[in-house]
Design an enzyme around this catalytic site. Structure first.
Site, mmCIF file in Angstrom:
data_model
loop_
_atom_site.group_PDB
_atom_site.id
_atom_site.type_symbol
_atom_site.label_atom_id
_atom_site.label_comp_id
_atom_site.label_asym_id
_atom_site.label_seq_id
_atom_site.Cartn_x
_atom_site.Cartn_y
_atom_site.Cartn_z
ATOM 1 C CE LYS A 26 -34.458 48.701 -10.667
ATOM 2 N NZ LYS A 26 -35.182 47.354 -9.845
ATOM 3 C CG ASN A 27 -33.979 46.301 -6.634
ATOM 4 O OD1 ASN A 27 -34.578 46.980 -7.762
ATOM 5 N ND2 ASN A 27 -32.715 46.066 -7.723
ATOM 6 C CB CYS A 125 -35.651 43.350 -16.198
ATOM 7 S SG CYS A 125 -35.085 45.118 -16.656
ATOM 8 N NE ARG A 130 -36.805 39.208 -13.146
ATOM 9 C CZ ARG A 130 -37.065 40.416 -12.267
ATOM 10 N NH1 ARG A 130 -37.423 40.689 -13.214
ATOM 11 N NH2 ARG A 130 -36.862 40.318 -11.419
ATOM 12 C CG ASP A 314 -29.157 44.000 -10.315
ATOM 13 O OD1 ASP A 314 -30.325 44.168 -11.613
ATOM 14 O OD2 ASP A 314 -29.022 43.214 -9.488
ATOM 15 N NE ARG A 422 -38.127 48.644 -14.374
ATOM 16 C CZ ARG A 422 -37.783 47.399 -14.240
ATOM 17 N NH1 ARG A 422 -37.567 46.713 -15.088
ATOM 18 N NH2 ARG A 422 -36.954 47.071 -12.872
HETATM 19 N N1 EPU Z 1 -36.939 32.729 -8.737
HETATM 20 C C1 EPU Z 1 -37.506 31.125 -9.051
HETATM 21 N N2 EPU Z 1 -38.747 31.201 -7.937
HETATM 22 C C2 EPU Z 1 -39.538 32.023 -7.711
HETATM 23 C C3 EPU Z 1 -38.569 33.695 -7.765
HETATM 24 C C4 EPU Z 1 -37.256 33.542 -8.514
HETATM 25 O O1 EPU Z 1 -37.494 30.526 -9.469
HETATM 26 O O2 EPU Z 1 -40.394 32.757 -7.477
HETATM 27 C C5 EPU Z 1 -35.263 32.808 -9.301
HETATM 28 C C6 EPU Z 1 -34.639 33.610 -10.803
HETATM 29 O O3 EPU Z 1 -35.703 32.917 -11.833
HETATM 30 C C7 EPU Z 1 -33.621 33.451 -10.273
HETATM 31 C C8 EPU Z 1 -33.271 33.090 -8.835
HETATM 32 O O4 EPU Z 1 -34.873 32.895 -8.245
HETATM 33 O O5 EPU Z 1 -32.864 33.116 -10.863
HETATM 34 C C9 EPU Z 1 -33.347 34.797 -8.246
HETATM 35 O O6 EPU Z 1 -34.190 36.079 -7.856
HETATM 36 P P1 EPU Z 1 -34.803 36.469 -7.316
HETATM 37 O O7 EPU Z 1 -35.559 36.356 -6.501
HETATM 38 O O8 EPU Z 1 -33.900 37.400 -6.215
HETATM 39 O O9 EPU Z 1 -34.762 38.065 -7.560
HETATM 40 P P2 EPU Z 1 -35.962 39.280 -7.490
HETATM 41 O O10 EPU Z 1 -36.756 39.430 -5.907
HETATM 42 O O11 EPU Z 1 -36.611 38.946 -8.470
HETATM 43 C C10 EPU Z 1 -34.475 41.684 -7.434
HETATM 44 C C11 EPU Z 1 -34.297 42.713 -7.736
HETATM 45 C C12 EPU Z 1 -33.691 42.295 -9.208
HETATM 46 C C13 EPU Z 1 -31.982 41.894 -9.223
HETATM 47 C C14 EPU Z 1 -32.419 40.614 -8.527
HETATM 48 C C15 EPU Z 1 -31.063 39.524 -7.398
HETATM 49 C C16 EPU Z 1 -36.134 43.579 -7.687
HETATM 50 C C17 EPU Z 1 -37.598 44.173 -8.367
HETATM 51 N N3 EPU Z 1 -35.564 43.414 -8.219
HETATM 52 O O12 EPU Z 1 -35.215 40.719 -8.530
HETATM 53 O O13 EPU Z 1 -33.494 43.789 -9.673
HETATM 54 O O14 EPU Z 1 -31.227 41.567 -10.284
HETATM 55 O O15 EPU Z 1 -33.135 40.807 -6.864
HETATM 56 O O16 EPU Z 1 -31.000 40.793 -6.881
HETATM 57 O O17 EPU Z 1 -35.558 43.779 -6.225
HETATM 58 C C18 EPU Z 1 -32.810 45.414 -11.319
HETATM 59 O O18 EPU Z 1 -32.765 45.916 -10.742
HETATM 60 O O19 EPU Z 1 -32.901 45.172 -12.869
HETATM 61 C C19 EPU Z 1 -33.127 43.570 -11.471
HETATM 62 C C20 EPU Z 1 -33.144 43.116 -12.526
#
Ligand code: EPU
Length: 442
Positions: A26-27, A125, A130, A314, A422
């Site tokens: 998915k990611n 989520c 976020r 996750d 999802r």
């Molecule tokens: N963060 C910030 N500012 C930003 C972006 C992120 O402070 O602008 C913080 C977040 O709040 C969090 C940390 O950085 O504390 C890590 O977030 P990251 O950006 O790495 O996560 P993401 O890209 O939003 C993806 C996956 C998530 C998975 C995380 C960590 C997707 C669509 N989502 O999220 O997947 O948990 O990386 O590996 O790729 C899931 O599959 O259920 C899911 C939530």
């Protein structure tokens, strides 16, 4: 009123036994779909799962003039033709807001193609604030102008975006993808330090390289991108979904079952497999997948979630369900998101002994440096689980409710199951194949 197929009654107590197949991650899939926007010819993505996130991104791409065609058949083939990219109507994009965080990754490609992008207020989520500050900082550093508007953010590129030196405060997955999708067509060289290096990111780099991008991965989380003027289409088979594989592995552990996860590979799951073994799980690696089951009584473990190559955030939710059956005290430190242990409340309602420490707890031998936002769950086992009426809060937490209900004695009602679907393809079919006893009641 809840949508159809959203409420299940689950009759627990039967081990899940059988085999299933996981497909593309998915990611990765959603990001590879966005990458197609960068090409000046069609792309083909294979091994694409039928999950709601894919439908959401398809919808968003279509709003931007990309033709998306699902080729019928077992290959999971998606054709994406970006030859007529247009600016979507704000109201239409807005209608998608709340359903996904993916619109944020449209920025770089749209700035290159159209000079502007609009990002509605984002969903995803409910697992913490976020924020998107890293994303906006990144875009500004490439020369974009970012302005907050009442229902979202407007971003413009007054001239061609320029490569730059960037360092992320935290190796964020999304922000790293933002840099990749923006830098490949920017003028000059971009150097990103403290990048996320998840296998899905490496697969996105492979996609972009197929399109003609020049990207190298240097030691110590450094990625170098030399901008090019145009990119072509790609033909790519997605990396497997290691989160889904880990989820089913934990389902085998929690229900004392035996599950063969076709498509799972060892290399991307090394950290998970180590913890699995320490917790009393056993696994056999095959060419075409991994078989998961208990290897004896379950044992307590201490786990810290982290960015790759650490233990993924996750993976902790389904593991915690299994740890309720381990003999002793386990600790899970959640260090990635600030609110990802709330789901344990429902497990307590089902009989688990779990105490969440919202400020985290100190413990000796920490591997991951302590973060201000972290929390910890202390799980004392074994505790018999019994059925309950629970509502799914988010994707991974929700999946853990499902396997807790399957491991529990008696009947449970699991509501809001749509959220789980999802990210988990053919959820009901797979549960059926594993012998799960459940009914869809609403
Ligand atoms: N963060 C910030 N500012 C930003 C972006 C992120 O402070 O602008 C913080 C977040 O709040 C969090 C940390 O950085 O504390 C890590 O977030 P990251 O950006 O790495 O996560 P993401 O890209 O939003 C993806 C996956 C998530 C998975 C995380 C960590 C997707 C669509 N989502 O999220 O997947 O948990 O990386 O590996 O790729 C899931 O599959 O259920 C899911 C939530």
């Amino acid at each position: 009123m809840s949508p159809m197929n959203d409420v299940l009654t689950v009759h627990g107590g039967t081990p899940l036994v059988g085999s299933l197949q996981v497909r593309g991650a998915k990611n990765l899939v959603s990001k590879a779909m966005v990458a197609a926007l960068l090409g000046d010819e069609p792309s083909v993505l294979r091994n694409v799962p039928q999950i709601r996130d894919v439908a959401v991104v398809s919808g968003l791409l279509e709003l931007h003039g990309v033709q998306v065609e699902e080729v019928p058949g077992p290959e999971g083939e998606l054709r994406l033709d970006p030859s007529k990219v247009i600016q979507a109507h704000v109201a239409d994009i807005d209608a998608h807001a709340g359903s996904s965080r993916i619109p944020i990754l449209f920025c770089g490609p749209l700035l290159h193609r159209l000079g502007e992008a609009f990002i509605p207020d984002l969903g995803g989520c409910r697992i913490g604030d976020r924020p998107i500050n890293y994303h906006m900082d990144v875009l500004r550093q490439f020369g974009a102008v970012v302005e907050k508007e009442p229902n979202g953010i407007a971003i413009r590129a007054p001239q061609r975006l320029k490569g730059t030196k960037l360092s992320l405060q935290y190796p964020s997955v999304g922000a790293t993808e933002q840099v990749l999708l923006t830098s490949v067509l920017a003028e000059g060289v971009t150097e990103l330090t403290n990048a996320a290096i998840e296998p899905e990111i490496m697969d996105l780099i492979a996609v972009l390289q197929k399109m003609g991008a020049i990207i190298s991965y240097e030691p110590n989380r450094v990625i170098l991108i030399e901008g090019v003027d145009t990119l072509r289409g790609y033909d790519h088979r997605c990396i497997f979904d290691r989160n889904e594989a880990a989820s089913w592995a934990c389902a085998a552990l929690a229900t004392d079952g035996d599950i063969f996860v076709g498509g799972a590979k060892q290399q991307e799951m090394l950290t998970f497999l180590n913890v699995y073994r320490k917790a009393g799980g056993e696994f056999d690696i095959h060419e075409d997948g991994i078989r998961f089951r208990r290897g004896g009584p379950l044992k307590p473990v201490v786990v810290e979630t982290d960015v790759h190559p650490g233990f993924m955030t996750d993976w902790q939710q389904p593991l915690i369900v299994a740890l309720t059956q381990a003999e002793g005290r386990s600790i899970v430190h959640e260090t990635v998101y600030e609110n990802r242990l709330g789901f344990t409340e429902a497990l307590v309602q089902m009989g688990a002994d779990i105490v969440v420490h919202p400020e985290g707890i100190d413990s000796p031998d920490r591997r991951v440096p302590r973060r201000a936002l972290e929390q910890a769950a202390v799980i004392n086992g074994p505790t018999p689980l019994h059925g309950a009426d629970v509502e799914v809060p988010d994707l991974r937490g929700g999946y853990s409710y499902l396997i807790a209900a399957l491991a529990a004695e008696g009947e449970s009602v699991v509501r809001n199951v749509g959220i789980i679907r999802r990210g988990y393809e053919k959820l009901f079919t797979k549960l059926d194949a594993l012998g799960a006893d459940f009914d869809v009641i609403g």
